[in-house]
Structure formats: structure tokens, C-alpha cells
Design a protein around this motif. Structure first.
Motif, short mmCIF file in Angstrom:
data_model
loop_
_atom_site.label_atom_id
_atom_site.label_comp_id
_atom_site.label_asym_id
_atom_site.label_seq_id
_atom_site.Cartn_x
_atom_site.Cartn_y
_atom_site.Cartn_z
N GLY A 194 0.85 -1.19 0.00
CA GLY A 194 0.00 0.00 0.00
C GLY A 194 0.88 1.23 0.00
O GLY A 194 2.07 1.15 0.30
N GLY B 73 2.77 3.78 1.31
CA GLY B 73 3.29 4.10 2.64
C GLY B 73 3.74 5.54 2.76
O GLY B 73 3.91 6.06 3.86
N ASP C 189 8.16 4.25 -10.64
CA ASP C 189 9.03 4.05 -9.50
C ASP C 189 10.52 4.16 -9.86
O ASP C 189 11.17 3.17 -10.16
CB ASP C 189 8.76 2.74 -8.76
P1 AMP Z 1 9.32 0.89 -3.31
O1 AMP Z 1 10.38 -0.14 -3.17
O2 AMP Z 1 9.82 2.30 -3.40
O3 AMP Z 1 8.39 0.57 -4.43
O4 AMP Z 1 8.48 0.90 -1.97
C1 AMP Z 1 7.89 -0.26 -1.46
C2 AMP Z 1 6.89 0.07 -0.39
O5 AMP Z 1 7.52 0.74 0.71
C3 AMP Z 1 5.76 0.96 -0.85
O6 AMP Z 1 4.57 0.46 -0.29
C4 AMP Z 1 6.12 2.30 -0.28
O7 AMP Z 1 4.98 3.09 -0.05
C5 AMP Z 1 6.81 1.92 1.03
N1 AMP Z 1 7.76 2.96 1.49
C6 AMP Z 1 8.93 3.32 0.96
N2 AMP Z 1 9.52 4.29 1.67
C7 AMP Z 1 8.69 4.58 2.70
C8 AMP Z 1 8.74 5.51 3.82
N3 AMP Z 1 9.75 6.36 3.99
N4 AMP Z 1 7.69 5.51 4.67
C9 AMP Z 1 6.66 4.66 4.51
N5 AMP Z 1 6.56 3.78 3.51
C10 AMP Z 1 7.57 3.72 2.61
#
Ligand code: AMP
Ligand code: MG
Length: 491
Positions: free
Chosen positions: A97, A99, A268
Motif C-alpha cells: 500500500g 506508505g 518508481d
Molecule cells: P518501493 O520499493 O519504493 O516501491 O516501496 C515499497 C513500499 O515501501 C511501498 O509500499 C512504499 O509506499 C513503502 N515505502 C517506501 N519508503 C517509505 C517511507 N519512507 N515511509 C513509509 N513507507 C515507505
């Protein structure tokens, strides 16, 4: 609708929000307001993109633009929410989701296109798990630079409308300047959204599939086998997209299923980077120890990701589970041939060829083999081949290269087009300027130190990647030594 602290004002910008995603059942999202931040400030605004979207930012005072793109003053008609999704990350299934992202809704452009407007780095959501919901300036500018470069290259991608700093410190391995990116996308529905919906049951899955078909593949809405046709359409878009990546040497770096957009856009920009020397094993991400997402693995991984997508659709494809598997499998087994067709068509353009001939794959393979052996720069080699005359470079004097070159010239002569047509074709397919890692890093470091001039110069060069403009050699020169270069995830 979530009550915003500030009253929604259009300020003459021309927002035209719809909230189609927010009208799905409420298990698809969590209403979420962007966090309050101390001192928002604009770092970069994408005025050409704003104009394309029918948004007038010209009369907006800097403080108002900062408040808008930091999520402090929500546009009228927006309905902020965090999307629920799941995903296979490096092969393992996880519930995820948004984040640290908040979708404002879908804006209708003057051309009638519906685009998601999303903040990234705007605070915690129900899906933040252990994260702070924030983003740092460097990675947000990196996404801005590379996504805009991809758009200028003509590759389907999410876009970047703005980056603002928040005036808050974000703690990573070192303290960083907090920032928010405004992302524009055909939609943020991913393979991972389907993985999430499939686990919620068939009704949820069908609602999502029908929503996405109406949004991205409306011509399929009345098709007899619409879910199988939808799978075929998504597989086709992914094949076309990843072929485009391969043709410019783009390494995505984190091809988890939550980062695979159903729209067929690149999404991304975390640990991505462009390859310099041609090597299929090229990998930049610091956490990709096994090289799962290496350059040469990207087509195969795409097929793997599509298999996860196909699995979610099985109950919709056929009531008989065995028949469903058989039909979905027939689409997936086609993938390598579909990919190869897009890729080889693109390679023909890169070599100036109009008509197809049987030995073309072999001709391309021989060039790539030479490039790998000599560690030739991928971008510059193709751009050199696009010149009226090959540059005087000792690399091009060797016997292996000469043999290939003569063969290619013979092949070009058999093609029924003039030499100038072939050259024009090549110059439109082989960029002179790509966002090379060392130049991107240099621009981000300067921006973090308060000097935006390096960033703007780079953005300007990347906006016209196929042009031969004088004074751009600094962007064409590969780094002296790229070994040890690493990009970072989750920053
Ligand atoms: P990603 O690898 O960038 O696609 O991120 C994978 C998941 O981690 C996604 O659900 C993001 O929303 C969550 N995410 C990445 N960085 C953060 C953060 N600083 N705080 C909260 N959620 C995060
Ligand atoms: Mg992601």
C-alpha cells in the motif's frame, strides 16, 4: 471527503478533478490527508507539463505554489487517499500500500485524458508500516530528472510536475532535506493492486478489473473474452515498454510487481540508472545482490511479473480452473516472441533499417557481442553509427568491428531507402544525451547544496535527447570509472 485544514481554492489554476478511484469500494484505499509541514519551498516546477495538463501556474505566487505542491492547500475536487496494494518484492509476496504517497484524484486534461495526481513523501498513511512516510530531496529530484528524461526519449512513463522541500529533516543514514514530489500518471494501478484484490475475493477482483478496463482498455469492455483480452493487452504493453528500456540501456532496478503499472508506463524511479559500457549483467541497485533485476534479466523478469498478474485473473478468465490456466498460459508463452518483435523492430530503427530481413537478429547480436567484449559505451556507439561518417576512434579500426561494419553497410544497401533517410532514422532512434549517473549525481549534490543551476542545465540537455546541440559533450562522456557506483532503495 476528508476535511482539509485549508479551504480548497483553485487560484485560477484550472484543476478539473474527478475521483473515479475513490468511488471503488473502500477496501481499495484509506482516506489520508497530507501531513502538515513546517516551511514548504518550491525547488522545481515543470511548466511545460503543467501547460500540457491545462494547469495555469503562471500567476501563482511562489508561496502558494509551495503550499499546493507540499499538500498544504488541497485543490478543489481532490479527495486524498492512500491506495491499498500488495506485491512480490524480490520474489516474495508482501502486503503493501502507499506508505508515503497520497493520491489526490484524477485530473481531466484539455485533451480529455484522465491523469492521477499524486504526492510522494507527504507523510504517514495506514500502510506506512515502520516507515516515516517522508522522502528526501535527492531521491525526489532523481525521480524528476530521470522520469522527464524518459518522457523526452518517447518512453511511456509517469511524469514529475513539481518538487518542493518541506523545511523538515528526514532521517536516513544521514539527516536529509525533506521533500515532496508531485507525480502524474495514467494511473497508479499496478500488478500488485490485482494481487491485493484477488486475495480479497472474486467480487473485489472483478470490480477492479472492470474499473481498469474502462480506464485503460475501454475497447475491450464488450469483448467476448474480455479478461483474457485484457491480460493480452497488458502483456503487450509491458513487452513494448521493456523493449524500449533495453533499447536505451535503462536499468529499472526494482521490478517488483508493485512497481509494474497496468497502464504500461515506467513507474518508481528508485535505484534506476542508465548503462554506460554494454554489459547484460549491469546492475546498480545496492540491495540487488543476486542481480535479479540486471539489465539482461529485465525481459525475463517482466514475463515472471506477468505470470503473477495472470494468476490473479484466473477466476475471471474461465470458471473451469484448468481451462483458465491453459488460456492464461497461452498468453504468457507468447511473451518472449512479442517482446522480441518489439525489440528487433527497435534495433532495426537504431541501425537505420526499414524493411525486415532474416539475418537481422544475428547482425544485431554480432554488434552487441563486439560491444560487450570491448566494453563499448552503449549510447555513444549507436550515436556514432548514426553520424554521416564514423568518428575517428581507434575502437572502430579493429578487424572485428570492420567486418561487422562492412556487413551492416551491405545490409543497408539492400534496404530500399536513401542513405540520408537511414541517417535521419537513426538519429531519431539513438539519443545523444541520456541521464548518465555521474551527471545526475552531480546535479543532485549541487541542488542539495542550494545551487540549482547544474540541475537546470542537465534538465535542459535531457529535454532534447536526439538533438545535436553544441556544448553538450559533458553529457555525452561516460564516467572514467563507473565501478563501485551504486544507487540506493528506500531513500
Ligand atoms: P518501493 O520499493 O519504493 O516501491 O516501496 C515499497 C513500499 O515501501 C511501498 O509500499 C512504499 O509506499 C513503502 N515505502 C517506501 N519508503 C517509505 C517511507 N519512507 N515511509 C513509509 N513507507 C515507505
Ligand atoms: Mg513502489
Amino acid at each position: 471527503m476528508g476535511a482539509s485544514a485549508a479551504s480548497p481554492a483553485d487560484r485560477g489554476i484550472g484543476w478539473r478533478f474527478d475521483n473515479t478511484y475513490a468511488r471503488l469500494a473502500d477496501d481499495f484505499f484509506a482516506p489520508t490527508e497530507p501531513a502538515r509541514v513546517r516551511e514548504p519551498r518550491v525547488v522545481v516546477l515543470n511548466r511545460p507539463l503543467a501547460a500540457e495538463l491545462g494547469l495555469d501556474l503562471a500567476a501563482l505566487p511562489p508561496e502558494a505554489a509551495a503550499a499546493l505542491f507540499a499538500g498544504q492547500e488541497l485543490p478543489p475536487g481532490s479527495r486524498p487517499l492512500a491506495q491499498a496494494y500488495a506485491g512480490h518484492q524480490f520474489g516474495g509476496f508482501t502486503m503493501l500500500g502507499d506508505g508515503r504517497a497520497i493520491l489526490l484524484g484524477e485530473h481531466r486534461t484539455p485533451a480529455g485524458r484522465l491523469v492521477d495526481i499524486q504526492f510522494k513523501g507527504s507523510g504517514r498513511t495506514r500502510f506506512s508500516r515502520g516507515g516515516d512516510g517522508r522522502a528526501a530531496l535527492g531521491p525526489m529530484l532523481r525521480e524528476y530528472v530521470v522520469s522527464e528524461a524518459m518522457a523526452a526519449l518517447g518512453i511511456p512513463t509517469t511524469r514529475s510536475l513539481a518538487v518542493v522541500t518541506t523545511g523538515e529533516t528526514v532521517y536516513r543514514t544521514t539527516p536529509q532535506v525533506g521533500a515532496v514530489l508531485t507525480r502524474v500518471a495514467a494511473s497508479h494501478v499496478r500488478v500488485g493492486t490485482f494481487e491485493y484484490a484477488a486475495r480479497r475475493g472474486e467480487a473485489t477482483l472483478r470490480a477492479l478489473a472492470d474499473y481498469v478496463i474502462a480506464r485503460h482498455d475501454p475497447q475491450l469492455a464488450a469483448a467476448p473474452d474480455k479478461y483474457l483480452a485484457f491480460l493480452t493487452a497488458v502483456a503487450d504493453r509491458q513487452a513494448a515498454l521493456v523493449a524500449r528500456w533495453q533499447l536505451v540501456g535503462f536499468v529499472h532496478g526494482v521490478m517488483n510487481t508493485d512497481n509494474v503499472a497496468i497502464s504500461g508506463e515506467t513507474i518508481d524511479y528508485g535505484p534506476c540508472a542508465f548503462m554506460n559500457a554494454y554489459d547484460p549483467a549491469t546492475v546498480f541497485s545496492s540491495i540487488d545482490h543476486a542481480g535479479r533485476y540486471a539489465y539482461g534479466n529485465q525481459p525475463g523478469i517482466t514475463q515472471w511479473n506477468l505470470a503473477r498478474f495472470a494468476e490473479t485473473l484466473l477466476p475471471l478468465i474461465d470458471a473451469d480452473p484448468e481451462a483458465a490456466v491453459e488460456r492464461a498460459t497461452s498468453v504468457l508463452t507468447e511473451f518472449p516472441a512479442v517482446f522480441e518483435r518489439y525489440w528487433l523492430d527497435g534495433m532495426r530503427k537504431k541501425l537505420g533499417l526499414a524493411a525486415a530481413e532474416d539475418g537481422d537478429a544475428e547482425l544485431v547480436g554480432a554488434l552487441l557481442g563486439w560491444m560487450q567484449t570491448t566494453r563499448a559505451d552503449f549510447t555513444n556507439t549507436f550515436r556514432d553509427l548514426s553520424a554521416e561518417q564514423l568518428p575517428a576512434d581507434c575502437r572502430y579500426q579493429g578487424a572485428d568491428f570492420r567486418a561487422w561494419y562492412d556487413r551492416w553497410q551491405d545490409r543497408l544497401r539492400r534496404d530500399s531507402q536513401s542513405a540520408s533517410t537511414a541517417v535521419a532514422r537513426m538519429r531519431g532512434a539513438n539519443p545523444a544525451v541520456i541521464p548518465r549517473n555521474h551527471r545526475v549525481e552531480e546535479a543532485l549534490a549541487a541542488a542539495e547544496a542550494g545551487d540549482l543551476s547544474v540541475l537546470h542545465r542537465l534538465l535542459d540537455a535531457l529535454a532534447a535527447p536526439y538533438d545535436d546541440r553544441p556544448g553538450r559533450d559533458e553529457y555525452r562522456t561516460p564516467p572514467a570509472d563507473e565501478r563501485g557506483y551504486r544507487t540506493f532503495c528506500g531513500t
